[in-house]
Write a protein that holds these residues in place. Structure first.
Motif, PDB file in Angstrom:
ATOM      1  N   VAL A 143      -8.845  16.868   7.085  1.00 32.56           N
ATOM      2  CA  VAL A 143      -8.590  18.071   6.279  1.00 32.56           C
ATOM      3  C   VAL A 143      -7.922  17.734   4.962  1.00 32.56           C
ATOM      4  CG1 VAL A 143      -8.452  19.615   8.255  1.00 32.56           C
ATOM      5  CG2 VAL A 143      -6.393  18.452   7.459  1.00 32.56           C
ATOM      6  N   ASP A 144      -7.459  16.511   4.806  1.00 37.97           N
ATOM      7  CA  ASP A 144      -6.711  16.097   3.618  1.00 37.97           C
ATOM      8  C   ASP A 144      -7.675  15.484   2.607  1.00 37.97           C
ATOM      9  OD1 ASP A 144      -5.001  15.055   1.720  1.00 37.97           O
ATOM     10  OD2 ASP A 144      -3.502  14.421   3.169  1.00 37.97           O
ATOM     11  N   GLU A 145      -7.997  16.242   1.520  1.00 40.74           N
ATOM     12  CA  GLU A 145      -8.947  15.771   0.516  1.00 40.74           C
ATOM     13  C   GLU A 145      -8.438  14.522  -0.199  1.00 40.74           C
ATOM     14  OE1 GLU A 145     -11.870  16.557  -0.042  1.00 40.74           O
ATOM     15  OE2 GLU A 145     -12.252  18.589   0.642  1.00 40.74           O
ATOM     16  N   GLU A 146      -7.123  14.441  -0.414  1.00 42.80           N
ATOM     17  CA  GLU A 146      -6.562  13.274  -1.095  1.00 42.80           C
ATOM     18  C   GLU A 146      -6.788  12.006  -0.268  1.00 42.80           C
ATOM     19  OE1 GLU A 146      -2.233  11.730  -2.829  1.00 42.80           O
ATOM     20  OE2 GLU A 146      -2.535  13.842  -2.313  1.00 42.80           O
ATOM     21  N   GLN A 147      -6.555  12.110   1.047  1.00 44.57           N
ATOM     22  CA  GLN A 147      -6.797  10.961   1.924  1.00 44.57           C
ATOM     23  C   GLN A 147      -8.282  10.605   1.964  1.00 44.57           C
ATOM     24  OE1 GLN A 147      -4.433   9.154   4.515  1.00 44.57           O
ATOM     25  NE2 GLN A 147      -3.501   9.478   2.530  1.00 44.57           N
ATOM     26  N   LEU A 148      -9.154  11.604   1.978  1.00 47.38           N
ATOM     27  CA  LEU A 148     -10.589  11.343   1.975  1.00 47.38           C
ATOM     28  C   LEU A 148     -11.009  10.617   0.698  1.00 47.38           C
ATOM     29  CD1 LEU A 148     -11.981  14.692   3.423  1.00 47.38           C
ATOM     30  CD2 LEU A 148     -12.005  12.462   4.527  1.00 47.38           C
ATOM     31  N   GLY A 149     -10.392  10.977  -0.435  1.00 46.64           N
ATOM     32  CA  GLY A 149     -10.686  10.287  -1.684  1.00 46.64           C
ATOM     33  C   GLY A 149     -10.327   8.807  -1.599  1.00 46.64           C
ATOM     34  N   GLU A 150      -9.173   8.488  -1.001  1.00 42.30           N
ATOM     35  CA  GLU A 150      -8.786   7.086  -0.836  1.00 42.30           C
ATOM     36  C   GLU A 150      -9.750   6.372   0.102  1.00 42.30           C
ATOM     37  OE1 GLU A 150      -4.746   6.683   0.381  1.00 42.30           O
ATOM     38  OE2 GLU A 150      -3.945   7.956  -1.219  1.00 42.30           O
ATOM     39  N   ALA A 151     -10.159   7.058   1.171  1.00 42.89           N
ATOM     40  CA  ALA A 151     -11.056   6.440   2.143  1.00 42.89           C
ATOM     41  C   ALA A 151     -12.407   6.110   1.520  1.00 42.89           C
ATOM     42  CB  ALA A 151     -11.238   7.374   3.337  1.00 42.89           C
ATOM     43  N   ARG A 152     -12.900   6.988   0.646  1.00 40.45           N
ATOM     44  CA  ARG A 152     -14.195   6.729   0.020  1.00 40.45           C
ATOM     45  C   ARG A 152     -14.155   5.496  -0.875  1.00 40.45           C
ATOM     46  NH1 ARG A 152     -14.211  12.644  -0.578  1.00 40.45           N
ATOM     47  NH2 ARG A 152     -15.750  13.507   0.887  1.00 40.45           N
ATOM     48  N   GLN A 153     -12.998   5.177  -1.453  1.00 40.35           N
ATOM     49  CA  GLN A 153     -12.883   3.982  -2.296  1.00 40.35           C
ATOM     50  C   GLN A 153     -13.046   2.708  -1.483  1.00 40.35           C
ATOM     51  OE1 GLN A 153     -12.642   4.074  -5.661  1.00 40.35           O
ATOM     52  NE2 GLN A 153     -12.789   6.306  -5.463  1.00 40.35           N
ATOM     53  N   ALA A 154     -12.654   2.734  -0.219  1.00 41.76           N
ATOM     54  CA  ALA A 154     -12.816   1.593   0.710  1.00 41.76           C
ATOM     55  C   ALA A 154     -12.110   0.341   0.206  1.00 41.76           C
ATOM     56  CB  ALA A 154     -14.305   1.304   0.944  1.00 41.76           C
ATOM     57  N   THR A 155     -11.004   0.499  -0.504  1.00 40.93           N
ATOM     58  CA  THR A 155     -10.261  -0.641  -1.054  1.00 40.93           C
ATOM     59  C   THR A 155      -8.848  -0.639  -0.478  1.00 40.93           C
ATOM     60  OG1 THR A 155     -11.555  -0.544  -3.107  1.00 40.93           O
ATOM     61  CG2 THR A 155      -9.472  -1.763  -3.167  1.00 40.93           C
ATOM     62  N   TYR A 156      -8.413  -1.816   0.007  1.00 42.50           N
ATOM     63  CA  TYR A 156      -7.125  -1.914   0.679  1.00 42.50           C
ATOM     64  C   TYR A 156      -6.375  -3.156   0.192  1.00 42.50           C
ATOM     65  CZ  TYR A 156      -9.442   1.474   3.664  1.00 42.50           C
ATOM     66  OH  TYR A 156     -10.104   2.579   4.126  1.00 42.50           O
ATOM     67  N   GLY A 157      -5.041  -3.061   0.238  1.00 39.86           N
ATOM     68  CA  GLY A 157      -4.199  -4.157  -0.207  1.00 39.86           C
ATOM     69  C   GLY A 157      -3.972  -5.189   0.894  1.00 39.86           C
ATOM     70  N   GLU A 158      -3.234  -6.225   0.540  1.00 43.31           N
ATOM     71  CA  GLU A 158      -3.009  -7.321   1.480  1.00 43.31           C
ATOM     72  C   GLU A 158      -2.249  -6.853   2.711  1.00 43.31           C
ATOM     73  OE1 GLU A 158      -1.159 -10.559  -0.493  1.00 43.31           O
ATOM     74  OE2 GLU A 158      -2.890 -11.008  -1.781  1.00 43.31           O
ATOM     75  N   ARG A 159      -1.311  -5.910   2.552  1.00 42.63           N
ATOM     76  CA  ARG A 159      -0.535  -5.457   3.703  1.00 42.63           C
ATOM     77  C   ARG A 159      -1.426  -4.744   4.715  1.00 42.63           C
ATOM     78  NH1 ARG A 159       4.485  -1.370   3.042  1.00 42.63           N
ATOM     79  NH2 ARG A 159       2.773   0.124   2.880  1.00 42.63           N
ATOM     80  N   GLU A 160      -2.335  -3.885   4.245  1.00 41.81           N
ATOM     81  CA  GLU A 160      -3.244  -3.209   5.165  1.00 41.81           C
ATOM     82  C   GLU A 160      -4.203  -4.190   5.831  1.00 41.81           C
ATOM     83  OE1 GLU A 160      -2.653  -2.239   2.123  1.00 41.81           O
ATOM     84  OE2 GLU A 160      -2.141  -0.104   2.056  1.00 41.81           O
TER      85      GLU A 160
END
Length: 614
Positions: A143-160
Motif C-alpha cells: 500500500v506504500d507507493e514510496e516503498q514501491l518506487g524504491e522496489a521498482r529501482q531494484a538497487t540496493y547498497g552494500e548493507r542490504e
C-alpha cells in the motif's frame, strides 16, 4: 489494552475517506502507539488536534503513513525457512506442474522489494534462467507507493546485500555506482503494484503466496478476511509462506501446515458441489407426488423476466436463463466455464469483487447505477449479488440477478428535471462513474520496460555528450595547430619570395643542386642565359641539361664541392654557347651547401654562372 476512542476512530475514518488508506482493521494497540508517537513529534494534544493538523499540513500524511507502515524486510530473511522452501517445497510444487506451465507468485506486503527478488533468485535456481524468464511472473504488492518506487529501482547498497549469498550476489546483481542492481532480464518478471489487502481484490491462480510478518498488524476479524482472500487467490496446490510471528491455528479449514515451525502452509481445497440445480420430487398434501418438478423449475428459472446467472462457489458458470443470453450473450453453452473468462465479469461493471465480498460476508449486495450499451441503447441496471448456502450452512455458490431499471431511472431523471425547472435553477446532472480498479499485468510490465529503456537512453545520451565535449576539445586543439601551420606557411612563403627576389636581382645565373645533382632552384638569370625554364630545370640532373656548358670540365670541380671539405668557392672560366647560339666566356663558381645544424655536412652545391655577353 487500549480502550476505544471516538476521536481516534474519527481520525481513521478521515484517513480512509481522504487518502484511501483503511486502517480500521489494524490492531488498535499497536496502531495507537504509532500515531501517539507521531503526535508527540508535532506537539498535538489529542486526536482531534492531530486531525486539524493533518488538514492544515497535507505533507504530514506521508510521514504518518511511514510511521504506521513499518516496512521491515531483508533478502533471505529467516535463512532456514528459505532453505527449507527451496529444498523441500519447491521441487514437489514444480514437479506437480505440467511442463512449461506458467508459475504465478504473489509477494503481499513487499515493502522495498527484497522479498520479491529473493523469490526470483530461488525460482531461477530451481528452474534455470531461461525457464524462469519464460514461465514465472512475480506480483509484488504494497500500500506504500514510496516503498514501491524504491522496489521498482531494484538497487540496493552494500548493507542490504550482506544477507545475499556471495554466489547469488555475483550471479543475479550488477554493480551500479555505489550499489548493486538486480539483473534487468530477470527484473521484467517481477511486477510491482499497489494493493490494499483489506479493500482490494486478490490476485488469482497463485502458486506461491508470501506474506511475512504482515498479518500480525491486523486484528482477528481482518486477519480472517485476508486469509479467506488468500485461500481464494491460491490454486488448489498453492503454498502460503508466513513470517515467524504469525500462526494459523484457528484456520485449519483453509490451510494445513507443511512445516509449522517454518510457517509454510498448503491450501485446503474445498469440495466441488454438483454444477447445476438438482430438485427432488415433492409430495402433495394428500401424500401423492407431483412429477416434473425439475423441468418445471428449470423452465421457470429460464423464463424469468430478469437476466439471471448462477455460479458455483469456486466461480464456474452453473445456471443461465434466456434473459441473460438475450442481454449479455451468455447461454447454456457457457456452463462449466470460469466466470472470470466471460466479458460479463468486468463489463459493464467489475463484478468479481462484489461476488467475493458477498461470499465473505454471506449477505446480499446490490450494485446500482450501472449503465450498459445494448442494441444501440443505454440500459440502466441494478445488479443483485446473493450468496447461496445449503441447509448445513456451507456456501453453495452465488446468484446474480440483473434488474432492468431503465424505465424507473428515466422517470427519476424526468422528475429531477421538472423539479429543477420549477426552481428556475437548471443544473447539469452529474453522474459518478465507478472507477474500475484492475491490474493490467502486461501493460504494467511494458511500462516498466519503457522506464528501463528510457534510463538506458539517458545514459547513452550522457555518454554522447561527453564524447561531443572531447571531440570539441580535440577540434579546438587541431584548429590551434592549423593556425600555427598557417603562420609557418606564411613565413615560409615570405622567405621563399624574398629568396626568389634576391636570386632574380643577381646578374649571374644561379643553380642549387642536392648531393645527387638534382636541381632544386633555377633563377631567372639562368633562364635568360641558357633558355631553359625553371619548371623544366627543377628536378632534373644538372649534368643532363641540354645547355651550352662543357660539363666534362665542370664535373670534377662539382664532385669535389660535394665530396667533402673544400674551399668556400672554386671558380673556372670556360667557353660556352648561350641560348642564342653565340660563343661566350662564362665564369662558373662552385660553393658547397652546408647543413644548418652546425655539423658541416655538405647537402648540395651552389653553382654561379656569369657570362660576359648574353
Amino acid at each position: 489494552m487500549y480502550p476505544t476512542d471516538p476521536a481516534f476512530e474519527a481520525l481513521l475514518v478521515h484517513l480512509k475517506e481522504t487518502r484511501g488508506f483503511d486502517f480500521t482493521g489494524y490492531k488498535r494497540s499497536s496502531l495507537m502507539r504509532r500515531v501517539d508517537r507521531r503526535m508527540t513529534q508535532v506537539d498535538s494534544a489529542g486526536y482531534a488536534d492531530y486531525l486539524d493538523y493533518l488538514q492544515v499540513h497535507p505533507d504530514e500524511f506521508t510521514v504518518l503513513f511511514n510511521t504506521v507502515l513499518i516496512n521491515v524486510t531483508a533478502f533471505f530473511r529467516d535463512p532456514d525457512a528459505w532453505a527449507y522452501l527451496s529444498a523441500e517445497v519447491l521441487p514437489a510444487l514444480l514437479a506437480a506442474k505440467p511442463a512449461g506451465a506458467p508459475i504465478r507468485v504473489w509477494s503481499a506486503g513487499c515493502a522495498s522489494g527484497e522479498e520479491a527478488y529473493t523469490l526470483a533468485m530461488v525460482l531461477a535456481e530451481a528452474l534455470g534462467i531461461d525457464a524462469f524468464r519464460e514461465r514465472v511472473k512475480i506480483y509484488a504488492t504494497d500500500v506504500d507507493e514510496e516503498q514501491l518506487g524504491e522496489a521498482r529501482q531494484a538497487t540496493y547498497g552494500e548493507r542490504e546485500m550482506e544477507s545475499v549469498p556471495p554466489g547469488m550476489a555475483a550471479k543475479y546483481f550488477e554493480p551500479a555506482g555505489t550499489g548493486f542492481t538486480f539483473r534487468k532480464d530477470l527484473r521484467r518478471s517481477v511486477i510491482f503494484g499497489r494493493n490494499d489487502l483489506v479493500q482490494d481484490a486478490p490476485i488469482s491462480r497463485i502458486d506461491i503466496l508470501t506474506c511475512r510478518n504482515t498479518l500480525m498488524y491486523f486484528n482477528a476479524e481482518t486477519q480472517a478476511k485476508i486469509l479467506s482472500r488468500y485461500h481464494f487467490a491460491l490454486c488448489d496446490s498453492g503454498v502460503l509462506f508466513l513470517g515467524k510471528a504469525e500462526m494459523l491455528l484457528s484456520h485449519g479449514s483453509l490451510f494445513h501446515p507443511i512445516d509449522l515451525k517454518r510457517r509454510i502452509f498448503r491450501k485446503v481445497p474445498r469440495a466441488m458441489p454438483i454444477s447445476g440445480a438438482v430438485f427432488a420430487e415433492a409430495p402433495t398434501s394428500d401424500g401423492s407426488t407431483v412429477h416434473g418438478l425439475d423441468e418445471l423449475r428449470n423452465e421457470a428459472f429460464s423464463a424469468s423476466p430478469s437476466a439471471q446467472l448462477g455460479l458455483t462457489f469456486d466461480g464456474l458458470v452453473a445456471l443461465t436463463n434466456r434473459g441473460l443470453e438475450k442481454m449479455f450473450g451468455v447461454s447454456s453453452r457457457d456452463i462449466g466455464r470460469p466466470f472470470r473468462d466471460l466479458e460479463i465479469s468486468y463489463r459493464p461493471v467489475e463484478l468479481r469483487r462484489y461476488i467475493e465480498q458477498a461470499q465473505i460476508d454471506r449477505r446480499t449486495l446490490r450494485v446500482t447505477d450501472v449503465e450498459y450499451g445494448h442494441n444501440g441503447d443505454t440500459v440502466n441496471l441494478e445488479i443483485q449479488v446473493s450468496p447461496l448456502t445449503g441447509a448445513d450452512g456451507r456456501l453453495l455458490g452465488v446468484n446474480l440477478i440483473f434488474h432492468d431499471v431503465t424505465a424507473a431511472r428515466r422517470l427519476q431523471d424526468d422528475l429531477e428535471l421538472a423539479n429543477q425547472q420549477l426552481e428556475a435553477a437548471y443544473e447539469e446532472l452529474q453522474s459518478t462513474n465507478e472507477e474500475l480498479e484492475t491490474t493490467n499485468e502486461e501493460l504494467q510490465s511494458t511500462v516498466e520496460e519503457l522506464e528501463t529503456t528510457n534510463e538506458e537512453l539517458q545514459s547513452t545520451n550522457e555518454e554522447l555528450e561527453t564524447m561531443n565535449e572531447e571531440l570539441q576539445s580535440t577540434n579546438d586543439e587541431l584548429q590551434n595547430i592549423n593556425d600555427q601551420l598557417r603562420v609557418s606557411t606564411d613565413r615560409l612563403d615570405e622567405a621563399n619570395s624574398f629568396l626568389e627576389t634576391v636570386l632574380t636581382s643577381l646578374r649571374a645565373g644561379v643553380a642549387v643542386v642536392d648531393r645527387d645533382l638534382r636541381i632544386r632552384m633555377w633563377n631567372k638569370r639562368a633562364v635568360d642565359l641558357w633558355g631553359v625554364r625553371s619548371q623544366e630545370a627543377v628536378g632534373q640532373h644538372f649534368l643532363n641539361l641540354d645547355i651550352g656548358l662543357p660539363f666534362e670540365q665542370l664535373r670534377p670541380m662539382l664532385r669535389a664541392a660535394l665530396a667533402g671539405p673544400s674551399p668556400a668557392f672554386e671558380e673556372i672560366t670556360l667557353d660556352a654557347i648561350n641560348r642564342r647560339g653565340r660563343k661566350v666566356m662564362v665564369r662558373v663558381a662552385f660553393a658547397p651547401l652546408r647543413n644548418e645544424n652546425g655539423t658541416e655536412e655538405t647537402v648540395g652545391a651552389i653553382i654561379v654562372m656569369e657570362a660576359d655577353d648574353v
